[in-house]
Scaffold this motif. Structure first.
Motif, PDB file in Angstrom:
ATOM      1  N   MET A 120       0.811  -1.223   0.000  1.00 20.65           N
ATOM      2  CA  MET A 120       0.000   0.000   0.000  1.00 20.65           C
ATOM      3  C   MET A 120       0.845   1.275   0.000  1.00 20.65           C
ATOM      4  O   MET A 120       0.439   2.280  -0.556  1.00 20.65           O
ATOM      5  CB  MET A 120      -0.930   0.022   1.208  1.00 20.65           C
ATOM      6  CG  MET A 120      -2.120  -0.897   1.089  1.00 20.65           C
ATOM      7  SD  MET A 120      -3.263  -0.413  -0.213  1.00 20.65           S
ATOM      8  CE  MET A 120      -3.935   1.101   0.438  1.00 20.65           C
ATOM      9  N   MET A 121       2.015   1.242   0.633  1.00 12.52           N
ATOM     10  CA  MET A 121       2.821   2.455   0.739  1.00 12.52           C
ATOM     11  C   MET A 121       3.624   2.689  -0.536  1.00 12.52           C
ATOM     12  O   MET A 121       4.157   1.752  -1.123  1.00 12.52           O
ATOM     13  CB  MET A 121       3.778   2.373   1.921  1.00 12.52           C
ATOM     14  CG  MET A 121       4.494   3.690   2.162  1.00 12.52           C
ATOM     15  SD  MET A 121       5.597   3.673   3.568  1.00 12.52           S
ATOM     16  CE  MET A 121       7.045   2.971   2.833  1.00 12.52           C
ATOM     17  N   ILE A 122       3.710   3.962  -0.944  1.00 12.84           N
ATOM     18  CA  ILE A 122       4.532   4.366  -2.086  1.00 12.84           C
ATOM     19  C   ILE A 122       5.813   4.975  -1.507  1.00 12.84           C
ATOM     20  O   ILE A 122       5.786   6.114  -1.016  1.00 12.84           O
ATOM     21  CB  ILE A 122       3.783   5.381  -2.971  1.00 12.84           C
ATOM     22  CG1 ILE A 122       2.434   4.810  -3.421  1.00 12.84           C
ATOM     23  CG2 ILE A 122       4.642   5.779  -4.163  1.00 12.84           C
ATOM     24  CD1 ILE A 122       1.532   5.837  -4.079  1.00 12.84           C
TER      25      ILE A 122
ATOM     26  N   MET B 108      -3.303  18.899   0.197  1.00 12.35           N
ATOM     27  CA  MET B 108      -4.353  18.950  -0.814  1.00 12.35           C
ATOM     28  C   MET B 108      -3.903  18.114  -2.011  1.00 12.35           C
ATOM     29  O   MET B 108      -2.783  18.273  -2.501  1.00 12.35           O
ATOM     30  CB  MET B 108      -4.635  20.378  -1.274  1.00 12.35           C
ATOM     31  CG  MET B 108      -5.701  20.416  -2.345  1.00 12.35           C
ATOM     32  SD  MET B 108      -6.166  22.060  -2.832  1.00 12.35           S
ATOM     33  CE  MET B 108      -7.448  22.352  -1.637  1.00 12.35           C
ATOM     34  N   LEU B 109      -4.769  17.251  -2.442  1.00 13.58           N
ATOM     35  CA  LEU B 109      -4.505  16.393  -3.589  1.00 13.58           C
ATOM     36  C   LEU B 109      -5.418  16.822  -4.728  1.00 13.58           C
ATOM     37  O   LEU B 109      -6.628  16.952  -4.534  1.00 13.58           O
ATOM     38  CB  LEU B 109      -4.776  14.928  -3.228  1.00 13.58           C
ATOM     39  CG  LEU B 109      -4.688  13.906  -4.351  1.00 13.58           C
ATOM     40  CD1 LEU B 109      -3.267  13.841  -4.893  1.00 13.58           C
ATOM     41  CD2 LEU B 109      -5.127  12.548  -3.853  1.00 13.58           C
ATOM     42  N   GLN B 110      -4.840  17.059  -5.885  1.00  9.13           N
ATOM     43  CA  GLN B 110      -5.612  17.419  -7.069  1.00  9.13           C
ATOM     44  C   GLN B 110      -5.515  16.260  -8.045  1.00  9.13           C
ATOM     45  O   GLN B 110      -4.414  15.786  -8.351  1.00  9.13           O
ATOM     46  CB  GLN B 110      -5.060  18.687  -7.691  1.00  9.13           C
ATOM     47  CG  GLN B 110      -5.818  19.156  -8.906  1.00  9.13           C
ATOM     48  CD  GLN B 110      -5.274  20.462  -9.441  1.00  9.13           C
ATOM     49  OE1 GLN B 110      -4.818  21.308  -8.689  1.00  9.13           O
ATOM     50  NE2 GLN B 110      -5.314  20.620 -10.744  1.00  9.13           N
ATOM     51  N   ALA B 111      -6.641  15.783  -8.511  1.00 14.65           N
ATOM     52  CA  ALA B 111      -6.652  14.632  -9.416  1.00 14.65           C
ATOM     53  C   ALA B 111      -7.786  14.769 -10.415  1.00 14.65           C
ATOM     54  O   ALA B 111      -8.700  15.552 -10.230  1.00 14.65           O
ATOM     55  CB  ALA B 111      -6.816  13.351  -8.618  1.00 14.65           C
ATOM     56  N   ASP B 112      -7.701  13.968 -11.471  1.00 15.83           N
ATOM     57  CA  ASP B 112      -8.820  13.905 -12.397  1.00 15.83           C
ATOM     58  C   ASP B 112      -9.344  12.474 -12.442  1.00 15.83           C
ATOM     59  O   ASP B 112      -8.857  11.601 -11.737  1.00 15.83           O
ATOM     60  CB  ASP B 112      -8.433  14.430 -13.790  1.00 15.83           C
ATOM     61  CG  ASP B 112      -7.343  13.606 -14.457  1.00 15.83           C
ATOM     62  OD1 ASP B 112      -7.171  12.424 -14.107  1.00 15.83           O
ATOM     63  OD2 ASP B 112      -6.677  14.141 -15.352  1.00 15.83           O
TER      64      ASP B 112
ATOM     65  N   LEU C 216      -5.293   6.035  -5.714  1.00  9.23           N
ATOM     66  CA  LEU C 216      -5.744   7.033  -4.748  1.00  9.23           C
ATOM     67  C   LEU C 216      -5.646   6.487  -3.324  1.00  9.23           C
ATOM     68  O   LEU C 216      -5.184   7.175  -2.420  1.00  9.23           O
ATOM     69  CB  LEU C 216      -7.179   7.463  -5.055  1.00  9.23           C
ATOM     70  CG  LEU C 216      -7.803   8.456  -4.089  1.00  9.23           C
ATOM     71  CD1 LEU C 216      -7.021   9.759  -4.053  1.00  9.23           C
ATOM     72  CD2 LEU C 216      -9.260   8.712  -4.464  1.00  9.23           C
ATOM     73  N   GLN C 217      -6.052   5.245  -3.119  1.00 11.96           N
ATOM     74  CA  GLN C 217      -5.944   4.618  -1.799  1.00 11.96           C
ATOM     75  C   GLN C 217      -4.496   4.590  -1.323  1.00 11.96           C
ATOM     76  O   GLN C 217      -4.213   4.886  -0.159  1.00 11.96           O
ATOM     77  CB  GLN C 217      -6.474   3.184  -1.836  1.00 11.96           C
ATOM     78  CG  GLN C 217      -7.961   3.076  -1.841  1.00 11.96           C
ATOM     79  CD  GLN C 217      -8.386   1.622  -1.827  1.00 11.96           C
ATOM     80  OE1 GLN C 217      -7.984   0.846  -2.688  1.00 11.96           O
ATOM     81  NE2 GLN C 217      -9.206   1.271  -0.859  1.00 11.96           N
ATOM     82  N   LYS C 218      -3.579   4.240  -2.203  1.00  9.91           N
ATOM     83  CA  LYS C 218      -2.157   4.181  -1.844  1.00  9.91           C
ATOM     84  C   LYS C 218      -1.626   5.567  -1.491  1.00  9.91           C
ATOM     85  O   LYS C 218      -0.840   5.720  -0.559  1.00  9.91           O
ATOM     86  CB  LYS C 218      -1.348   3.577  -2.989  1.00  9.91           C
ATOM     87  CG  LYS C 218      -1.614   2.106  -3.182  1.00  9.91           C
ATOM     88  CD  LYS C 218      -0.838   1.558  -4.363  1.00  9.91           C
ATOM     89  CE  LYS C 218      -1.151   0.081  -4.564  1.00  9.91           C
ATOM     90  NZ  LYS C 218      -0.394  -0.502  -5.668  1.00  9.91           N
ATOM     91  N   ILE C 219      -2.043   6.573  -2.250  1.00 10.73           N
ATOM     92  CA  ILE C 219      -1.604   7.942  -1.981  1.00 10.73           C
ATOM     93  C   ILE C 219      -2.118   8.398  -0.616  1.00 10.73           C
ATOM     94  O   ILE C 219      -1.370   8.977   0.177  1.00 10.73           O
ATOM     95  CB  ILE C 219      -2.071   8.892  -3.103  1.00 10.73           C
ATOM     96  CG1 ILE C 219      -1.337   8.564  -4.407  1.00 10.73           C
ATOM     97  CG2 ILE C 219      -1.864  10.351  -2.708  1.00 10.73           C
ATOM     98  CD1 ILE C 219      -1.912   9.235  -5.634  1.00 10.73           C
ATOM     99  N   LEU C 220      -3.382   8.152  -0.341  1.00  9.57           N
ATOM    100  CA  LEU C 220      -3.963   8.533   0.944  1.00  9.57           C
ATOM    101  C   LEU C 220      -3.270   7.814   2.094  1.00  9.57           C
ATOM    102  O   LEU C 220      -2.935   8.426   3.111  1.00  9.57           O
ATOM    103  CB  LEU C 220      -5.461   8.228   0.963  1.00  9.57           C
ATOM    104  CG  LEU C 220      -6.317   9.004  -0.029  1.00  9.57           C
ATOM    105  CD1 LEU C 220      -7.761   8.512   0.022  1.00  9.57           C
ATOM    106  CD2 LEU C 220      -6.250  10.482   0.216  1.00  9.57           C
ATOM    107  N   TYR C 221      -3.048   6.538   1.946  1.00  8.57           N
ATOM    108  CA  TYR C 221      -2.389   5.746   2.987  1.00  8.57           C
ATOM    109  C   TYR C 221      -0.969   6.250   3.245  1.00  8.57           C
ATOM    110  O   TYR C 221      -0.565   6.460   4.390  1.00  8.57           O
ATOM    111  CB  TYR C 221      -2.367   4.271   2.574  1.00  8.57           C
ATOM    112  CG  TYR C 221      -1.705   3.362   3.566  1.00  8.57           C
ATOM    113  CD1 TYR C 221      -2.349   3.004   4.749  1.00  8.57           C
ATOM    114  CD2 TYR C 221      -0.432   2.851   3.324  1.00  8.57           C
ATOM    115  CE1 TYR C 221      -1.737   2.166   5.672  1.00  8.57           C
ATOM    116  CE2 TYR C 221       0.182   2.018   4.247  1.00  8.57           C
ATOM    117  CZ  TYR C 221      -0.473   1.673   5.409  1.00  8.57           C
ATOM    118  OH  TYR C 221       0.130   0.844   6.319  1.00  8.57           O
ATOM    119  N   THR C 222      -0.224   6.472   2.178  1.00  5.48           N
ATOM    120  CA  THR C 222       1.152   6.956   2.297  1.00  5.48           C
ATOM    121  C   THR C 222       1.191   8.334   2.944  1.00  5.48           C
ATOM    122  O   THR C 222       2.044   8.598   3.801  1.00  5.48           O
ATOM    123  CB  THR C 222       1.828   6.987   0.917  1.00  5.48           C
ATOM    124  OG1 THR C 222       1.778   5.670   0.340  1.00  5.48           O
ATOM    125  CG2 THR C 222       3.275   7.440   1.013  1.00  5.48           C
TER     126      THR C 222
END
Length: 68
Positions: free
Chosen positions: A2-4, A35-39, A47-53
């Motif tokens: 899960m972690m990047i 703040m995360l900006q995505a499309d 997205l889950q990995k980014i949030l977890y990291t």
């Protein structure tokens, strides 16, 4: 996994820098905001990995901006 690792390293360095500044300047406080900006092309699994990291690096207060 899960972690990047690369993202964690970059966020952790920024968090440490902010905490260091806060330790010598009482007007500054590390609050763990990000703040995360995505499309729509960003997959939910990434997205889950980014949030977890982000949370592991001390950024638990997240705002998400979604672009069409």
């Amino acid at each position: 996994q899960m972690m990047i690792p690369q993202l964690y390293k970059a966020l952790d360095e920024q968090a440490e820098k902010s905490r260091g500044i806060a330790s010598v300047n009482s007007e500054i406080k590390f609050d763990g905001k990000i703040m995360l900006q995505a499309d729509r092309s960003l997959s939910y699994s990434l997205l889950q990995k980014i949030l977890y990291t982000s949370m592991l690096a001390g950024y638990a207060d997240l705002k998400l901006a979604v672009l069409n």
